[in-house]
Design an enzyme around this catalytic site. Structure first.
Site, PDB file in Angstrom:
ATOM      1  N   TYR A 199      -1.782  -0.308  10.856  1.00 30.56           N
ATOM      2  CA  TYR A 199      -1.737  -0.749   9.375  1.00 30.56           C
ATOM      3  C   TYR A 199      -0.528  -0.323   9.034  1.00 30.56           C
ATOM      4  O   TYR A 199       0.131  -1.042   7.849  1.00 30.56           O
ATOM      5  CB  TYR A 199      -2.996  -0.886   8.269  1.00 30.56           C
ATOM      6  N   SER A 238       0.892  -0.938  -0.046  1.00 27.76           N
ATOM      7  CA  SER A 238       0.719  -0.171  -0.180  1.00 27.76           C
ATOM      8  C   SER A 238       0.919   1.486   0.056  1.00 27.76           C
ATOM      9  O   SER A 238       1.919   1.293   0.251  1.00 27.76           O
ATOM     10  CB  SER A 238      -1.019  -0.232   0.991  1.00 27.76           C
TER      11      SER A 238
HETATM   12  P1  NDP Z   1     -11.354  -6.376   0.360  1.00 31.45           P
HETATM   13  O1  NDP Z   1     -11.605  -5.828   1.716  1.00 31.45           O
HETATM   14  O2  NDP Z   1     -12.102  -6.301  -1.112  1.00 31.45           O
HETATM   15  O3  NDP Z   1     -10.425  -7.666   0.050  1.00 31.45           O
HETATM   16  C1  NDP Z   1      -9.848  -8.297   0.394  1.00 31.45           C
HETATM   17  C2  NDP Z   1      -9.802  -9.805  -0.005  1.00 31.45           C
HETATM   18  O4  NDP Z   1      -8.646 -10.213   1.438  1.00 31.45           O
HETATM   19  C3  NDP Z   1     -10.792 -10.594   1.121  1.00 31.45           C
HETATM   20  O5  NDP Z   1     -11.070 -11.401  -0.641  1.00 31.45           O
HETATM   21  C4  NDP Z   1     -10.807 -10.698   2.196  1.00 31.45           C
HETATM   22  O6  NDP Z   1     -11.363 -12.542   1.897  1.00 31.45           O
HETATM   23  C5  NDP Z   1      -9.685 -11.902   1.868  1.00 31.45           C
HETATM   24  N1  NDP Z   1      -9.103 -11.835   3.573  1.00 31.45           N
HETATM   25  C6  NDP Z   1      -8.867 -11.403   4.280  1.00 31.45           C
HETATM   26  N2  NDP Z   1      -8.385 -11.754   5.836  1.00 31.45           N
HETATM   27  C7  NDP Z   1      -8.320 -12.728   5.155  1.00 31.45           C
HETATM   28  C8  NDP Z   1      -7.957 -14.091   6.209  1.00 31.45           C
HETATM   29  N3  NDP Z   1      -7.028 -13.938   7.296  1.00 31.45           N
HETATM   30  N4  NDP Z   1      -7.269 -14.999   4.762  1.00 31.45           N
HETATM   31  C9  NDP Z   1      -7.801 -15.170   3.996  1.00 31.45           C
HETATM   32  N5  NDP Z   1      -8.470 -13.700   3.008  1.00 31.45           N
HETATM   33  C10 NDP Z   1      -8.398 -13.391   4.230  1.00 31.45           C
HETATM   34  O7  NDP Z   1     -10.137  -4.921  -0.039  1.00 31.45           O
HETATM   35  P2  NDP Z   1      -8.861  -4.841  -0.761  1.00 31.45           P
HETATM   36  O8  NDP Z   1      -9.433  -5.553  -2.367  1.00 31.45           O
HETATM   37  O9  NDP Z   1      -9.185  -3.524  -0.764  1.00 31.45           O
HETATM   38  O10 NDP Z   1      -7.855  -5.390  -0.601  1.00 31.45           O
HETATM   39  C11 NDP Z   1      -7.190  -6.168  -0.766  1.00 31.45           C
HETATM   40  C12 NDP Z   1      -5.344  -5.857  -0.663  1.00 31.45           C
HETATM   41  O11 NDP Z   1      -5.365  -4.703  -1.359  1.00 31.45           O
HETATM   42  C13 NDP Z   1      -5.196  -6.012   1.239  1.00 31.45           C
HETATM   43  O12 NDP Z   1      -4.279  -6.561   1.183  1.00 31.45           O
HETATM   44  C14 NDP Z   1      -4.759  -4.344   1.045  1.00 31.45           C
HETATM   45  O13 NDP Z   1      -4.253  -4.207   2.257  1.00 31.45           O
HETATM   46  C15 NDP Z   1      -4.693  -3.268   0.275  1.00 31.45           C
HETATM   47  N6  NDP Z   1      -4.834  -2.316  -0.122  1.00 31.45           N
HETATM   48  C16 NDP Z   1      -5.879  -2.214  -0.547  1.00 31.45           C
HETATM   49  C17 NDP Z   1      -6.061  -0.765  -0.373  1.00 31.45           C
HETATM   50  C18 NDP Z   1      -7.601  -0.023  -0.772  1.00 31.45           C
HETATM   51  O14 NDP Z   1      -7.621   1.291  -0.338  1.00 31.45           O
HETATM   52  N7  NDP Z   1      -8.364  -0.725  -0.875  1.00 31.45           N
HETATM   53  C19 NDP Z   1      -5.324   0.026  -0.529  1.00 31.45           C
HETATM   54  C20 NDP Z   1      -3.995  -0.269  -0.811  1.00 31.45           C
HETATM   55  C21 NDP Z   1      -3.702  -1.444  -0.065  1.00 31.45           C
HETATM   56  P3  NDP Z   1     -12.496 -13.335   3.128  1.00 31.45           P
HETATM   57  O15 NDP Z   1     -12.873 -11.945   3.126  1.00 31.45           O
HETATM   58  O16 NDP Z   1     -13.485 -14.320   1.907  1.00 31.45           O
HETATM   59  O17 NDP Z   1     -11.196 -14.540   3.963  1.00 31.45           O
END
Ligand code: NDP
Length: 245
Positions: free
Chosen positions: A150, A137
């Site tokens: 975070y 990020s």
């Molecule tokens: P979402 O919340 O839409 O997606 C997050 C994903 O991570 C979901 O598919 C969720 O699936 C999965 N997840 C969370 N915890 C677990 C776990 N313990 N085990 C397995 N899967 C897990 O958010 P984003 O798409 O935004 O996030 C994706 C990545 O991008 C993250 O690493 C986030 O930190 C990063 N990011 C996001 C930004 C933003 O503003 N959106 C900016 C910068 C970075 P499920 O709940 O089904 O397990």
């Protein structure tokens, strides 16, 4: 018809960036293992599931993660690309936040990435081929108020990625990093601190209320992977043009 493309593993494929990655690589015909705790959400994605395995796996559980990856490899061959995308962002002021939320972020965002990496890396090193792309990020190299744990987790992702990159560079294995700014995903829906959420929404309004479309993050991931194996795009930072921080 036999599939000649190698296996791609995506963690956190049930929503946001991971779901967009899945759509893009599916359209390009790659066999995939798609992981998330909510496997039903993955099965609802508009994908051609002929070459896809789906598993309900928590990335903090290394044994379950390894079992799922090994099952997919038995069917499709060794993992050529691991996208360590699963992550959580629980905004909160450190003076008030429940330490359990810090633990969740560190376990998911840092341990999850290390867990996946350790499972696929030895075979990549052995065959001198393979790519791991970690989702960090802008908060992986820059601080934001209400993001202490975070930011700690994403600085961790930056640090471990560069360390491992150096360790395996000479084995022709690529470790790369994508660092997006704020994006339109489900990430904010898990925040429990109303004040922190209000501040974030106000900040978002300064960008016209709309941040990065996840499809551009997926295109970035694919661009990195599509480079020849002897070219490592080490890091790409991208954000909505109107994001000024
Ligand atoms: P979402 O919340 O839409 O997606 C997050 C994903 O991570 C979901 O598919 C969720 O699936 C999965 N997840 C969370 N915890 C677990 C776990 N313990 N085990 C397995 N899967 C897990 O958010 P984003 O798409 O935004 O996030 C994706 C990545 O991008 C993250 O690493 C986030 O930190 C990063 N990011 C996001 C930004 C933003 O503003 N959106 C900016 C910068 C970075 P499920 O709940 O089904 O397990």
């Amino acid at each position: 018809m036999t599939n000649t493309k190698p296996l791609i593993v995506i963690t956190g494929a049930s929503s946001g960036f991971g779901a967009e990655d899945a759509k893009l690589f599916n359209a390009a015909g790659y066999p995939m293992l798609l992981l998330g705790r909510r496997d039903e959400k993955i099965r609802d994605l508009p994908l051609n599931f002929d070459n896809i395995m789906v598993a309900a796996v928590d990335v903090t559980d290394q044994e379950a993660l390894a079992d799922a990856i090994h099952a997919a490899e038995a069917k499709y061959g060794e993992t050529d690309l691991l996208i360590n995308n699963a992550g959580v962002m629980l905004l909160g002021n450190v003076q008030r936040q429940d330490p359990k939320e810090w633990q969740t972020m560190l376990d998911t965002n840092v341990m999850g990435v290390l867990n996946g990496t350790q499972i696929v890396l030895p075979a990549m090193v052995k065959r001198h081929h393979g790519t791991i792309i970690n989702m960090s990020s802008i908060a992986g190299f820059k601080a934001f108020a209400n993001h202490a744990a975070y930011v700690a987790s994403k600085f961790g992702v930056h640090g471990l990625s560069e360390t491992i990159r150096q360790e395996v560079a000479n084995d022709n294995v690529r470790i790369s990093l994508v660092a997006p700014g704020a994006g339109e995903t489900e990430l904010l829906t898990h925040v429990t601190d109303a004040a922190a959420l209000k501040d974030y929404q106000a900040w978002k309004e300064t960008m016209g209320g709309l941040t990065l479309d996840p499809k551009y993050v997926a295109q970035t991931v694919k661009f990195i992977y599509d480079m020849p194996q002897d070219v490592n795009v080490r890091e790409i930072d991208l954000a909505a043009t109107r994001q000024d921080s």
